[in-house]
Design a protein around this motif. Structure first.
Motif, PDB file in Angstrom:
ATOM      1  N   LEU A  73      -9.005   4.247   6.814  1.00 59.89           N
ATOM      2  CA  LEU A  73      -8.434   3.011   6.241  1.00 59.89           C
ATOM      3  C   LEU A  73      -7.878   2.013   7.118  1.00 59.89           C
ATOM      4  O   LEU A  73      -7.821   1.021   7.110  1.00 59.89           O
ATOM      5  CB  LEU A  73      -7.613   3.228   5.029  1.00 59.89           C
ATOM      6  CG  LEU A  73      -8.220   3.911   3.854  1.00 59.89           C
ATOM      7  CD1 LEU A  73      -7.465   4.449   2.914  1.00 59.89           C
ATOM      8  CD2 LEU A  73      -9.263   3.040   3.044  1.00 59.89           C
ATOM      9  N   VAL A  74      -7.007   2.829   8.072  1.00 61.22           N
ATOM     10  CA  VAL A  74      -6.437   2.114   9.132  1.00 61.22           C
ATOM     11  C   VAL A  74      -7.286   1.261  10.191  1.00 61.22           C
ATOM     12  O   VAL A  74      -7.405   0.106  10.422  1.00 61.22           O
ATOM     13  CB  VAL A  74      -5.298   2.794   9.901  1.00 61.22           C
ATOM     14  CG1 VAL A  74      -4.704   1.885  10.916  1.00 61.22           C
ATOM     15  CG2 VAL A  74      -4.354   3.222   8.951  1.00 61.22           C
ATOM     16  N   GLU A  75      -8.118   2.113  10.693  1.00 58.90           N
ATOM     17  CA  GLU A  75      -9.303   1.422  11.293  1.00 58.90           C
ATOM     18  C   GLU A  75      -9.998   0.528  10.946  1.00 58.90           C
ATOM     19  O   GLU A  75     -10.678  -0.273  11.842  1.00 58.90           O
ATOM     20  CB  GLU A  75     -10.114   2.948  12.068  1.00 58.90           C
ATOM     21  CG  GLU A  75      -9.633   3.589  13.035  1.00 58.90           C
ATOM     22  CD  GLU A  75     -10.397   4.981  13.183  1.00 58.90           C
ATOM     23  OE1 GLU A  75     -11.441   4.902  13.129  1.00 58.90           O
ATOM     24  OE2 GLU A  75      -9.997   5.986  13.775  1.00 58.90           O
ATOM     25  N   ARG A  76     -10.460   0.416   9.665  1.00 62.56           N
ATOM     26  CA  ARG A  76     -11.102  -0.341   8.846  1.00 62.56           C
ATOM     27  C   ARG A  76     -10.434  -1.636   8.532  1.00 62.56           C
ATOM     28  O   ARG A  76     -11.139  -2.657   8.228  1.00 62.56           O
ATOM     29  CB  ARG A  76     -12.018   0.252   7.786  1.00 62.56           C
ATOM     30  CG  ARG A  76     -12.875   1.245   8.181  1.00 62.56           C
ATOM     31  CD  ARG A  76     -13.616   1.990   6.984  1.00 62.56           C
ATOM     32  NE  ARG A  76     -12.904   2.404   6.186  1.00 62.56           N
ATOM     33  CZ  ARG A  76     -13.130   2.630   4.856  1.00 62.56           C
ATOM     34  NH1 ARG A  76     -14.182   2.194   4.289  1.00 62.56           N
ATOM     35  NH2 ARG A  76     -11.939   3.245   4.300  1.00 62.56           N
ATOM     36  N   GLY A  77      -9.272  -1.633   8.949  1.00 66.00           N
ATOM     37  CA  GLY A  77      -8.389  -2.820   8.797  1.00 66.00           C
ATOM     38  C   GLY A  77      -7.868  -3.057   7.159  1.00 66.00           C
ATOM     39  O   GLY A  77      -7.409  -4.086   6.779  1.00 66.00           O
ATOM     40  N   LYS A  78      -7.984  -1.847   6.383  1.00 67.38           N
ATOM     41  CA  LYS A  78      -7.508  -1.922   4.961  1.00 67.38           C
ATOM     42  C   LYS A  78      -6.028  -1.792   4.818  1.00 67.38           C
ATOM     43  O   LYS A  78      -5.461  -2.248   4.105  1.00 67.38           O
ATOM     44  CB  LYS A  78      -8.172  -0.790   4.166  1.00 67.38           C
ATOM     45  CG  LYS A  78      -9.692  -0.842   4.267  1.00 67.38           C
ATOM     46  CD  LYS A  78     -10.231  -1.855   3.324  1.00 67.38           C
ATOM     47  CE  LYS A  78     -11.900  -1.855   3.136  1.00 67.38           C
ATOM     48  NZ  LYS A  78     -12.397  -2.862   2.355  1.00 67.38           N
ATOM     49  N   GLY A 101      10.451  -0.244  16.486  1.00 70.64           N
ATOM     50  CA  GLY A 101      10.947   0.680  17.486  1.00 70.64           C
ATOM     51  C   GLY A 101       9.835   1.553  18.039  1.00 70.64           C
ATOM     52  O   GLY A 101       9.052   1.239  18.615  1.00 70.64           O
ATOM     53  N   SER A 102      10.198   3.106  17.904  1.00 67.02           N
ATOM     54  CA  SER A 102       9.302   3.999  18.168  1.00 67.02           C
ATOM     55  C   SER A 102       8.534   4.531  17.224  1.00 67.02           C
ATOM     56  O   SER A 102       7.435   5.297  17.206  1.00 67.02           O
ATOM     57  CB  SER A 102      10.130   5.231  18.779  1.00 67.02           C
ATOM     58  OG  SER A 102      10.883   5.846  18.123  1.00 67.02           O
ATOM     59  N   ALA A 103       8.749   3.999  16.120  1.00 68.44           N
ATOM     60  CA  ALA A 103       8.154   4.375  14.613  1.00 68.44           C
ATOM     61  C   ALA A 103       6.808   3.711  14.277  1.00 68.44           C
ATOM     62  O   ALA A 103       6.744   2.454  14.590  1.00 68.44           O
ATOM     63  CB  ALA A 103       9.131   4.459  13.486  1.00 68.44           C
ATOM     64  N   VAL A 104       5.895   4.187  13.965  1.00 75.78           N
ATOM     65  CA  VAL A 104       4.511   3.666  13.470  1.00 75.78           C
ATOM     66  C   VAL A 104       4.661   3.786  11.956  1.00 75.78           C
ATOM     67  O   VAL A 104       4.718   4.912  11.204  1.00 75.78           O
ATOM     68  CB  VAL A 104       3.341   4.350  13.789  1.00 75.78           C
ATOM     69  CG1 VAL A 104       2.135   3.732  13.126  1.00 75.78           C
ATOM     70  CG2 VAL A 104       3.273   4.449  15.268  1.00 75.78           C
ATOM     71  N   LEU A 105       4.807   2.603  11.267  1.00 76.71           N
ATOM     72  CA  LEU A 105       5.033   2.214   9.912  1.00 76.71           C
ATOM     73  C   LEU A 105       3.963   1.461   8.988  1.00 76.71           C
ATOM     74  O   LEU A 105       3.099   0.907   9.833  1.00 76.71           O
ATOM     75  CB  LEU A 105       6.164   1.802   9.564  1.00 76.71           C
ATOM     76  CG  LEU A 105       7.438   2.383  10.220  1.00 76.71           C
ATOM     77  CD1 LEU A 105       8.716   1.536  10.012  1.00 76.71           C
ATOM     78  CD2 LEU A 105       7.887   3.659   9.514  1.00 76.71           C
ATOM     79  N   TYR A 106       3.932   1.648   8.061  1.00 73.74           N
ATOM     80  CA  TYR A 106       2.702   0.933   7.060  1.00 73.74           C
ATOM     81  C   TYR A 106       3.557   0.107   6.013  1.00 73.74           C
ATOM     82  O   TYR A 106       4.358   0.507   5.189  1.00 73.74           O
ATOM     83  CB  TYR A 106       1.817   1.898   6.600  1.00 73.74           C
ATOM     84  CG  TYR A 106       1.143   2.756   7.681  1.00 73.74           C
ATOM     85  CD1 TYR A 106       0.246   2.211   8.329  1.00 73.74           C
ATOM     86  CD2 TYR A 106       1.852   3.802   8.185  1.00 73.74           C
ATOM     87  CE1 TYR A 106      -0.378   2.893   9.447  1.00 73.74           C
ATOM     88  CE2 TYR A 106       1.363   4.519   9.081  1.00 73.74           C
ATOM     89  CZ  TYR A 106       0.101   3.999   9.872  1.00 73.74           C
ATOM     90  OH  TYR A 106      -0.341   4.852  10.999  1.00 73.74           O
ATOM     91  N   PHE A 107       2.951  -1.108   5.597  1.00 71.11           N
ATOM     92  CA  PHE A 107       3.439  -1.858   4.493  1.00 71.11           C
ATOM     93  C   PHE A 107       3.103  -1.193   3.259  1.00 71.11           C
ATOM     94  O   PHE A 107       2.286  -0.721   2.828  1.00 71.11           O
ATOM     95  CB  PHE A 107       2.769  -3.164   4.579  1.00 71.11           C
ATOM     96  CG  PHE A 107       3.379  -4.303   5.764  1.00 71.11           C
ATOM     97  CD1 PHE A 107       4.332  -4.772   5.699  1.00 71.11           C
ATOM     98  CD2 PHE A 107       2.370  -4.553   6.721  1.00 71.11           C
ATOM     99  CE1 PHE A 107       4.705  -5.636   6.779  1.00 71.11           C
ATOM    100  CE2 PHE A 107       2.642  -5.259   7.789  1.00 71.11           C
ATOM    101  CZ  PHE A 107       4.013  -5.833   7.732  1.00 71.11           C
ATOM    102  N   ARG A 108       4.419  -1.060   2.621  1.00 73.80           N
ATOM    103  CA  ARG A 108       4.271  -0.428   1.219  1.00 73.80           C
ATOM    104  C   ARG A 108       3.358  -1.123   0.205  1.00 73.80           C
ATOM    105  O   ARG A 108       2.696  -0.336  -0.490  1.00 73.80           O
ATOM    106  CB  ARG A 108       5.782  -0.424   0.602  1.00 73.80           C
ATOM    107  CG  ARG A 108       5.772   0.389  -0.814  1.00 73.80           C
ATOM    108  CD  ARG A 108       7.178   0.413  -1.365  1.00 73.80           C
ATOM    109  NE  ARG A 108       7.970   1.041  -0.571  1.00 73.80           N
ATOM    110  CZ  ARG A 108       8.338   2.405  -0.975  1.00 73.80           C
ATOM    111  NH1 ARG A 108       7.419   3.181  -1.745  1.00 73.80           N
ATOM    112  NH2 ARG A 108       9.014   3.340  -0.009  1.00 73.80           N
ATOM    113  N   CYS A 109       3.535  -2.482   0.284  1.00 72.29           N
ATOM    114  CA  CYS A 109       2.489  -3.182  -0.623  1.00 72.29           C
ATOM    115  C   CYS A 109       1.033  -3.104  -0.471  1.00 72.29           C
ATOM    116  O   CYS A 109       0.277  -2.882  -1.223  1.00 72.29           O
ATOM    117  CB  CYS A 109       2.868  -4.691  -0.503  1.00 72.29           C
ATOM    118  SG  CYS A 109       2.714  -5.328   1.045  1.00 72.29           S
ATOM    119  N   GLU A 110       0.814  -2.811   1.030  1.00 70.71           N
ATOM    120  CA  GLU A 110      -0.595  -2.631   1.018  1.00 70.71           C
ATOM    121  C   GLU A 110      -1.078  -0.979   0.778  1.00 70.71           C
ATOM    122  O   GLU A 110      -2.063  -0.870   0.227  1.00 70.71           O
ATOM    123  CB  GLU A 110      -0.899  -2.486   2.862  1.00 70.71           C
ATOM    124  CG  GLU A 110      -0.872  -3.909   3.099  1.00 70.71           C
ATOM    125  CD  GLU A 110      -1.439  -4.213   4.595  1.00 70.71           C
ATOM    126  OE1 GLU A 110      -1.664  -3.200   5.387  1.00 70.71           O
ATOM    127  OE2 GLU A 110      -1.046  -5.385   5.132  1.00 70.71           O
TER     128      GLU A 110
END
Length: 62
Positions: free
Chosen positions: A25-30, A37-46
């Motif tokens: 899903l991340v690779e397809r831009g969804k 900082g050093s963390a990789v995070l994702y928008f909760r709304c998405e």
């Protein structure tokens, strides 16, 4: 963790999908990946939007 963001594991658990499915899903831009900082995070709304779309698609038989 920040209320606006989820970690990778939190997002995977919330969606109930495999790690491979999540990264697809991340690779397809969804889902947008955000470095904070050093963390990789994702928008909760998405993540919530994806959960709703997955539910609708399952209901429609996709």
């Amino acid at each position: 963790m920040d209320k606006e963001f989820l970690s990778t594991q939190e997002a995977i658990d919330y969606l109930g999908i495999s790690r491979q499915g999540f990264y697809s899903l991340v690779e397809r831009g969804k889902i947008t990946k955000v470095k904070k900082g050093s963390a990789v995070l994702y928008f909760r709304c998405e993540i919530e939007k994806q959960k709703k779309e997955r539910k609708i698609n399952r209901y429609r038989g996709r």
